[in-house]
Design an enzyme around this catalytic site. Structure first.
Site, mmCIF file in Angstrom:
data_model
loop_
_atom_site.group_PDB
_atom_site.id
_atom_site.type_symbol
_atom_site.label_atom_id
_atom_site.label_comp_id
_atom_site.label_asym_id
_atom_site.label_seq_id
_atom_site.Cartn_x
_atom_site.Cartn_y
_atom_site.Cartn_z
ATOM 1 N N GLU A 133 52.876 24.501 12.409
ATOM 2 C CA GLU A 133 52.098 23.287 12.667
ATOM 3 C C GLU A 133 51.557 22.713 11.354
ATOM 4 O O GLU A 133 50.946 23.417 10.552
ATOM 5 C CB GLU A 133 50.955 23.582 13.635
ATOM 6 C CG GLU A 133 50.287 22.326 14.151
ATOM 7 C CD GLU A 133 49.358 22.597 15.326
ATOM 8 O OE1 GLU A 133 48.334 21.902 15.436
ATOM 9 O OE2 GLU A 133 49.672 23.491 16.139
ATOM 10 N N LYS A 156 42.878 27.086 21.761
ATOM 11 C CA LYS A 156 44.216 27.018 21.155
ATOM 12 C C LYS A 156 44.078 26.761 19.667
ATOM 13 O O LYS A 156 44.796 27.356 18.844
ATOM 14 C CB LYS A 156 45.037 25.912 21.819
ATOM 15 C CG LYS A 156 46.474 25.808 21.300
ATOM 16 C CD LYS A 156 46.629 24.853 20.139
ATOM 17 C CE LYS A 156 48.071 24.759 19.663
ATOM 18 N NZ LYS A 156 48.220 23.952 18.441
ATOM 19 N N ASP A 184 51.210 41.897 16.541
ATOM 20 C CA ASP A 184 51.729 41.365 17.807
ATOM 21 C C ASP A 184 50.839 40.230 18.297
ATOM 22 O O ASP A 184 49.813 40.457 18.934
ATOM 23 C CB ASP A 184 51.780 42.493 18.844
ATOM 24 C CG ASP A 184 52.455 42.063 20.139
ATOM 25 O OD1 ASP A 184 52.634 40.846 20.363
ATOM 26 O OD2 ASP A 184 52.786 42.949 20.946
ATOM 27 N N HIS A 224 45.701 15.036 10.823
ATOM 28 C CA HIS A 224 46.918 15.651 11.361
ATOM 29 C C HIS A 224 48.137 14.794 11.056
ATOM 30 O O HIS A 224 49.172 15.308 10.625
ATOM 31 C CB HIS A 224 46.776 15.847 12.867
ATOM 32 C CG HIS A 224 47.993 16.461 13.494
ATOM 33 N ND1 HIS A 224 48.305 17.800 13.373
ATOM 34 C CD2 HIS A 224 48.996 15.915 14.234
ATOM 35 C CE1 HIS A 224 49.431 18.060 14.007
ATOM 36 N NE2 HIS A 224 49.873 16.932 14.533
#
Length: 441
Positions: free
Chosen positions: A89, A283, A299, A396
């Site tokens: 991202e 998130k 993991d 962004h």
């Protein structure tokens, strides 16, 4: 529209890598003559290194690259670190770096490990008398623990191992359902293989001893093992991190500190109240958390599952972070369950994982927990800072601009002109396309 004629294949895993690729391309990718070449381009030129990658999983055909970036200026408990991050991202590493720099001048991040217990369960069915299973467990518990002597030998030498076994009656929720709930300390290992091996041994011992127990024989009611597996929900393996400073020191983007703090706390409280907002809020936290976990060969799926379960531990999904203002002091904090390892798995196999640990000054598991929690907190701070000031898209889309230009196969000259133009103009996919089309016309 299906344009291929696929048939089942047997013995696929026994084929060579090239044979697997040939079968895939001839079966599914006949219309793409570049497919095989594309896969081969991502093979490592060092044959020994490529063989190492090939052995990580089954049916390897190539390597899938993600960027490895770094975020400098993280002051954590007085130690200045540069954090490795693996993520695709666009704005994540930039946001983490900005947050680190912001708090570097305000005392940095503080982090502490609260607890390190991990757990797993032997799930079993029993439809006899509750008193019988309770008495049996009390009698058999020392034998269960003793059955792990060989498996635990090395772990116990290092100070870890099984901590306790308790019997849990869950038959009200599911008829005949009981658990042996087992807690472990695995130190610098994530411990999945150790815990699962212990649980499977406990299950064998439990079932074998049950068939010798007179009340079970008399009633012809024996416990039956359903499954034995560790849990990725680790609410007793917790780390907490926070930042704090006087409200006046938060002045940013032409907003005074008091106004910024008020807006920021309100944004966190919205995420604590509304699950739909909380999911996106969390998130963003995991953007930072997962990026460091990937870089260190841990993991991230296990961590994601456990963290989101923890966010719903009170029966409703909510924010993982908290913000408050007390006596003109702003505090922003996070609490996460993190079962991480710094030994075992890919931590000693993957060359870039080794690099990441060296960059982080070879942390132990507890130190890594702190670093990961701080990365999540920094990411959340950067996102909320944008949301309550300029909005999330400005930064962004600035980072996303290069992705769009690469999609359009822009030349170096076109990219330079685009960067200058979009410094003062809104960025969207259509506006970038229009700009490039105008240049080319």
């Amino acid at each position: 529209m299906i344009y291929y004629m696929a048939v089942p294949i047997s013995g696929f895993s026994k084929k060579t890598k090239q044979q697997k690729i040939d079968w895939l391309t001839s079966t599914y990718l006949a219309n793409d003559p570049t497919a095989s070449l594309t896969l081969q381009k991502y093979w490592n030129s060092d044959a020994q290194l490529q063989k190492l990658h090939d052995d990580f999983i089954e049916n390897t055909i190539s390597n899938y690259y993600l960027p490895l970036g770094v975020a400098p200026n993280f002051l954590i408990n007085g130690e200045l670190l540069t954090i490795p991050m693996v993520i695709e991202e666009s704005s994540v590493v930039a946001a983490a770096s900005n947050a680190a720099k912001f708090w570097l001048e305000r005392g940095g991040f503080k982090a502490e490990v609260i607890s390190t217990q991990k757990n797993g369960q032997v799930h079993f069915n029993f439809f006899g008398k509750e008193g019988d299973i309770t008495s049996f467990f009390t009698e058999i518990k020392p034998t269960l623990i003793e059955s792990l002597a060989t498996l635990q030998k090395s772990m116990q030498k290092r100070g870890g191992g099984l901590l306790d076994i308790t019997l849990i009656n869950s038959s009200e929720a599911l008829e005949g359902y009981y658990q042996l709930h087992c807690t472990f300390e695995t130190l610098d290992a994530m411990g999945a293989n150790f815990i699962n091996s212990c649980l499977e041994q406990l299950a064998k011992t439990f079932e074998a001893e049950a068939h010798k127990y007179t009340p079970f024989i008399t009633a012809n009611q024996f416990p039956e093992i359903a499954l034995s597996i560790l849990s990725n929900y680790v609410p007793e393996c917790l780390v907490r991190a926070h930042v704090s400073c006087p409200v006046a020191d938060l002045a940013t983007n032409n907003i005074d500190g008091a106004t910024f703090a008020k807006k920021f706390v309100r944004a966190v409280n919205i995420a604590k109240t509304e699950p739909r907002r909380a999911v996106t809020h969390n998130k963003g936290i995991m953007n930072g958390v997962d990026a460091v976990i990937l870089a260190t060969g841990n993991d991230f799926r296990a961590v994601e599952a456990g963290v989101h379960a923890y966010a719903a531990k009170e029966g409703r999904y909510t924010s993982l972070t908290d913000a408050r203002i007390e006596n003109d002091i702003f505090t922003f904090s996070i609490e996460l369950p993190l079962a991480l390892g710094t030994v075992g798995g890919l931590t000693t196999l993957h060359p870039l994982v080794k690099f990441a640990f060296s960059l982080l000054q070879k942390p132990n598991a507890q130190q890594l927990m702190k670093i990961v929690a701080v990365a999540g907190l920094a990411q959340n701070f950067a996102a909320l800072r944008s949301l309550v000031t300029t909005g999330i898209q400005k930064g962004h889309m600035k980072m996303h601009l290069m992705n769009i230009l690469n999609q359009l196969e822009a030349t170096t000259s076109e990219k330079e002109k685009a960067v200058i133009y979009f410094t003062t103009n809104p960025i969207s996919h259509s506006s970038v396309v229009s700009f490039i089309d105008t240049l080319r016309a």
